[in-house]
Design an enzyme around this catalytic site. Structure first.
Site, mmCIF file in Angstrom:
data_model
loop_
_atom_site.group_PDB
_atom_site.id
_atom_site.type_symbol
_atom_site.label_atom_id
_atom_site.label_comp_id
_atom_site.label_asym_id
_atom_site.label_seq_id
_atom_site.Cartn_x
_atom_site.Cartn_y
_atom_site.Cartn_z
ATOM 1 N N GLU A 129 14.066 5.584 -13.656
ATOM 2 C CA GLU A 129 14.553 6.963 -13.457
ATOM 3 C C GLU A 129 14.877 7.219 -11.989
ATOM 4 O O GLU A 129 15.864 7.877 -11.665
ATOM 5 C CB GLU A 129 13.495 7.946 -13.963
ATOM 6 C CG GLU A 129 13.352 7.954 -15.492
ATOM 7 C CD GLU A 129 12.761 6.664 -16.070
ATOM 8 O OE1 GLU A 129 11.968 5.989 -15.377
ATOM 9 O OE2 GLU A 129 13.116 6.318 -17.210
ATOM 10 N N GLY A 160 0.824 -1.212 0.000
ATOM 11 C CA GLY A 160 0.000 0.000 0.000
ATOM 12 C C GLY A 160 0.851 1.252 0.000
ATOM 13 O O GLY A 160 0.904 1.989 0.989
ATOM 14 N N SER A 208 1.755 3.286 -3.484
ATOM 15 C CA SER A 208 1.354 4.241 -4.525
ATOM 16 C C SER A 208 -0.077 4.726 -4.348
ATOM 17 O O SER A 208 -0.950 4.011 -3.832
ATOM 18 C CB SER A 208 1.469 3.594 -5.907
ATOM 19 O OG SER A 208 2.801 3.282 -6.188
ATOM 20 N N GLU A 239 12.546 -5.000 -1.418
ATOM 21 C CA GLU A 239 11.809 -5.235 -2.655
ATOM 22 C C GLU A 239 12.725 -5.204 -3.872
ATOM 23 O O GLU A 239 12.474 -5.870 -4.865
ATOM 24 C CB GLU A 239 10.700 -4.166 -2.781
ATOM 25 C CG GLU A 239 9.850 -4.340 -4.027
ATOM 26 C CD GLU A 239 8.629 -3.429 -4.040
ATOM 27 O OE1 GLU A 239 8.323 -2.816 -3.001
ATOM 28 O OE2 GLU A 239 7.987 -3.352 -5.096
#
Lengths: 349, 382
Positions: B369, B131, B133, B249
C-alpha cells in the site's frame, strides 16, 4: 550509433510525433474504423520515410537503431495510427528492399489458408510464411475476403491465386531458433504487436490519469481517492513492465535468441492488457464505454492486438514447453541471456 | 506516454566476469553440500557462508579500497547479487549490511565508523539489523517514539524497536530515533545511529514467525550509550537518511527472487513433457520474471549513474513481490503435492517454506500500500 545518427533519429521521432498528433484525429480514426484505407495519411507517412526506418542505410533505408525504429511503431500505436506502418517497416527490412508501399505479414495454416492478414486488401505486397519458407507475394496474386478486427482495422483472409512470388530467405538469426518458417514470422509479428501494445498501454494509462484528475465526484477529483490512486499505480506498473520486456525483444532483432525474447514480450503484453484495460475502463466509467469517448480507439486495438501473431496463451505454452524440456537448472542462464541489454551500436541486423 | 521508462542497462565486461566467478564459487558450495538451495532465502542466517563469500571478495565490492571494497560498479554488484539469490544460498547473515547498512555508513558515517566497520562487513564478519519499525510505527514510520538524549560525548537511547530480522545474531543495528520535535511535516527531529549490540542497556527478545522460525526480534533500549561518531549524517537528518536507506532496500533483485528455487523445483517436478496447463502457467511465470529481471537491471544502471530511482524501485518491488506470492499459488495447482516441512522431499519442503513465508513478501521493506501511494505520487496524483 554516432551522434549524427542519434540526432537524425531524434528528428525523425519528433517529426513522426508531430504528424501522428496532428493527423490522427478522431474524425480520421472514425472514418478508418470499418472504412477505407487512409491513402492521404499513408502518403504523408511515406514522405517522411518512416516505412524505411528499420532497413539499413546501405540497402536504401534510414537504418535507425532498433530501439529507435521500433520506438516509431510504439509512438504510432500510442496514437492508434490506422495504418500498417510497423508491418511495412518489417517487410522492407526482412526483404532488404526499400519499398514504401503498404506491405504486410501473412502466416499460412497447414492447409495453405492465409487468415486474418492485417490490411491484406490494402497492401501492395505480402510476406507469406508457410511450411516451405517465406515468399514475397504481389497483391495481384492473391484474392481477398475482407473482415475487420475488434478495432475495425482490416483483417483479410487471403487466397493465393497464382504461384508467383519472390522467395525470401529466413535470416540465420531466426532459423537458428526455429525450424519453422511460420513460427519465425509469427515471432516477428509478436514483437511488433508487443511494441504496439506497450505504446497503447502507455496511452491508456495517460488517459485514465487525466480523467481521474479532471473528473470530480463527492466534491473532489477522483485522483484524490486512495482506491483510484492504487488502481492507477498498478496500471502504471503493468505498462512499465511491457515497455521493458518489449524493449528487450526489439533489441533481440537480428540475433539468435530472438524468438524467446519475442515470446516473453507477447506473453507479458497479453497479461498486462487484460489488467490495464480493466482498470482504465473502471476509472473512465460509463463515459469510457461509449463511442463518444476516445478511449475505445486504444482499448479495442489492445483487445485485438493481444490475440494476433500468437495470443499470450500460445506463447506461454511455447515458453513453458521449452523451459520444462531444458530443466530447472537451465532456466537461470537462459533468463539472463534473454533479458540482458545489448550495447548500442552493436545492433546485429 | 509512459512516465517511468526502464532503459536497458548494458552490463560491462567486469560484471560478466564477476558472473563467472560467483557461479564457480556457488557451484563449489553446492557440490560440497554446504547448503540446501530449496530451503534457503536471503534471511537465512549462515555466518560460515557469509565469511567464505567475503573471503572470496563478493561483499561490499562497490566501496572504495580503503574501506575494504573494490570500487566495483553497481552493475557488477547487481550481477553478484542476482546470482547469489538465484542459487538459493543462505546469504542472510551479511545481506542487510551489504545491501543497505554499509552503503549508509559509507555515505553518512564518520571516518571512524567507515574504517572500523566497513572492512569487517566486506570480509563477511560483521552483520547488521534494521532499527526502523516500532510497535506504534509500522508503515507510519514518522511515528517512531524511541528517543535519543544528548549526553557527554554521545547520545543515550531509550525505547523499543520491533521486527528486526536476526537481531539476536547481528553486531550492529542502525536505529532511527527521535532527537527533537516532529515539526509540521512530522519528519523533523529524527536521527539515525549506529548501535553496537554489545552496548549495555540492550535486550533482544525473539518472535517466532508463523513458520516457526526465529528471525524476527523485539529490541529494547534502556539508556543505551552511542558515541557522537556513531551518528549518521547530522542531527535531525534522519528522515532523509532513512528514505535513502529504504531506496537501497527496495531496489534489488531480492524483491522477485526470494522464492526462485521454488520455480526451479516446479519445473523439475513437472518434468520435460508438461501438459498444456503446466506449460502455459510456467511459461507465463517465466515471461513475468523476464520483465522483472529486465526492469531490475535497469534500476542497477540508474543507481550506477548516481540517480535515485525511488519510484521505479517501488514499481519493481510491487510487481516483484506480487510475482513471488503468485509462484506458490501456481506451483500448488500444477503439481499434486502437499506442502510439508517434514522429510517429504525437496519440492514439498520448498512449497511449504514459500507458502508460509509468502505473506511477508509484500510487507517487509515497505508494504504494497505504501509503494502504490509512492507510485501514485510519482504520476502526479498526490
Amino acid at each position: 550509433m554516432t551522434d549524427t545518427q542519434n540526432e537524425m533519429a531524434a528528428i525523425v521521432a519528433e517529426q513522426a510525433e508531430r504528424l501522428f498528433a496532428g493527423a490522427v484525429s478522431r474524425e480520421r480514426l472514425e472514418a478508418a474504423d470499418g472504412g477505407p484505407f487512409d491513402t492521404q495519411l499513408w502518403t504523408e507517412v511515406q514522405q517522411m520515410g518512416l516505412p524505411l526506418a528499420l532497413l539499413a542505410e546501405t540497402e536504401g533505408g534510414i537504418g535507425l537503431a532498433l530501439g529507435q525504429a521500433f520506438g516509431l511503431a510504439r509512438r504510432a500505436a500510442a496514437h492508434a495510427l490506422q495504418l500498417p506502418l510497423g508491418e511495412t517497416m518489417i517487410v522492407a527490412a526482412l526483404t532488404s528492399t526499400p519499398a514504401e508501399a503498404p506491405a504486410t505479414l501473412a502466416l499460412a495454416k497447414d492447409d495453405g489458408a492465409l487468415p486474418s492478414v492485417a490490411w491484406g486488401g490494402d497492401a501492395a505486397q505480402v510476406l507469406v510464411a508457410d511450411a516451405q519458407g517465406w515468399q514475397l507475394v504481389d497483391a495481384a496474386d492473391v484474392s481477398t475476403s475482407e473482415r475487420r478486427n475488434l478495432a475495425g482495422e482490416p483483417r483479410c483472409d487471403l487466397t493465393r491465386v497464382a504461384e508467383q512470388g519472390r522467395s525470401v530467405a529466413v535470416p540465420d538469426w531466426l532459423s537458428a531458433d526455429t525450424d519453422s518458417p511460420v513460427e519465425a514470422l509469427r515471432a516477428v509479428g509478436a514483437l511488433l504487436r508487443s511494441v504496439q501494445i506497450s505504446g497503447a498501454l502507455g496511452r491508456a494509462v495517460e488517459l485514465a490519469v487525466r480523467h481521474a484528475t479532471e473528473r470530480q465526484q463527492f466534491g473532489r477529483p477522483l485522483s484524490k481517492f486512495q482506491a483510484i490512486q492504487h488502481m492507477l499505480a498498478v496500471a502504471t506498473e503493468e505498462s512499465a513492465a511491457v515497455w521493458a520486456v518489449s524493449d528487450a525483444a526489439a533489441e533481440g532483432w537480428g540475433r539468435p535468441g530472438f524468438v524467446l525474447r519475442a515470446a516473453m514480450a507477447k506473453s507479458r503484453a497479453g497479461l498486462a492488457t487484460g489488467r490495464v484495460a480493466a482498470i482504465v475502463h473502471q476509472i473512465h466509467a460509463a463515459m469510457g464505454f461509449t463511442r463518444e469517448h476516445e478511449l475505445h480507439f486504444t482499448t479495442r486495438r489492445l483487445f485485438s492486438w493481444r490475440e494476433e501473431f500468437g495470443s499470450d496463451a500460445l506463447w506461454d505454452e511455447w515458453i513453458g514447453r521449452r523451459v520444462c524440456a531444458a530443466g530447472g537448472a537451465a532456466l537461470w542462464p537462459q533468463l539472463v541471456a534473454s533479458t540482458t541489454a545489448h550495447a548500442t551500436g552493436e545492433d546485429a541486423a | 506516454m509512459q512516465q517511468f521508462e526502464f532503459t536497458g542497462a548494458v552490463l560491462p565486461p567486469a560484471a560478466e566476469a564477476a558472473r563467472g566467478s560467483i557461479r564457480a564459487f556457488l557451484a563449489e558450495e553446492v557440490a560440497a553440500a554446504r547448503f540446501q538451495p530449496h530451503r534457503c532465502t536471503w534471511s537465512s542466517f549462515d555466518s560460515g557462508f557469509s565469511q567464505r563469500l567475503g573471503a572470496a571478495g563478493f561483499i561490499g565490492i562497490t566501496w572504495p579500497e580503503e574501506y575494504g571494497g573494490q570500487s566495483a560498479s553497481s552493475l557488477t554488484r547487481f550481477v553478484i547479487t542476482e546470482e547469489i539469490l538465484a542459487a538459493g544460498s543462505p546469504c542472510g547473515a551479511h545481506w542487510i549490511a551489504d545491501r543497505q547498512s554499509g552503503p549508509q555508513i559509507l555515505r553518512h558515517g564518520s571516518e571512524r565508523a567507515k574504517r572500523e566497520i566497513l572492512p569487517r562487513i566486506a570480509r563477511g564478519e560483521c552483520y547488521f539489523g534494521i532499527g526502523m519499525s516500532e510497535p506504534g510505527a509500522g508503515s507510519d514510520l514518522a511515528a517512531v517514539r524511541t528517543r535519543a538524549e544528548k549526553v557527554e560525548g554521545g547520545w543515550s537511547i531509550s525505547g523499543q524497536k520491533i521486527w528486526t530480522t536476526n537481531a539476536h545474531h547481528v553486531h550492529y543495528m542502525i536505529v532511527l530515533a527521535r532527537t527533537g520535535e516532529r515539526g509540521e511535516s512530522r519528519h523533523e527531529g529524527l536521527t539515525q545511529f549506529v548501535v553496537d549490540m554489545q552496548t549495555p542497556g540492550i535486550e533482544v527478545r525473539g518472535i517466532r514467525d508463523m513458520a516457526g522460525n526465529h528471525e524476527f526480534n523485539e529490541v529494547f533500549f534502556d539508556n543505551c550509550f552511542v558515541p557522537d561518531d556513531m551518528v549518521l549524517g547530522a542531527e535531525g537528518d534522519g528522515w532523509a537518511l532513512v528514505t535513502g536507506e529504504l531506496a537501497f532496500e527496495r531496489s534489488g533483485p531480492d524483491r522477485f527472487l526470494s522464492d526462485y528455487q521454488l520455480l526451479v523445483g516446479l519445473i523439475d517436478a513437472v518434468g520435460p513433457a508438461p501438459d498444456r496447463l503446466q506449460a502455459v502457467e510456467i511459461g507465463r511465470m517465466v515471461a513475468e520474471l523476464a520483465s522483472l529481471r529486465r526492469m531490475s537491471t535497469s534500476i542497477a544502471g540508474m543507481l550506477g549513474r548516481g540517480e535515485q530511482p525511488v519510484v521505479p524501485a517501488a514499481i519493481v518491488k510491487d510487481l516483484g513481490t506480487g510475482f513471488e506470492q503468485a509462484l506458490p499459488e501456481v506451483a500448488r495447482r500444477l503439481v499434486d503435492c502437499e506442502p510439508s516441512l517434514g522429510a517429504e522431499g525437496p519440492f514439498a519442503e520448498a512449497l511449504a517454506e514459500t507458502v508460509l513465508r509468502a505473506p511477508s513478501f509484500s510487507l517487509r521493506g515497505g508494504t504494497r500500500e505504501i509503494l502504490r501511494s509512492m507510485i501514485a505520487r510519482g504520476i502526479g496524483l498526490r
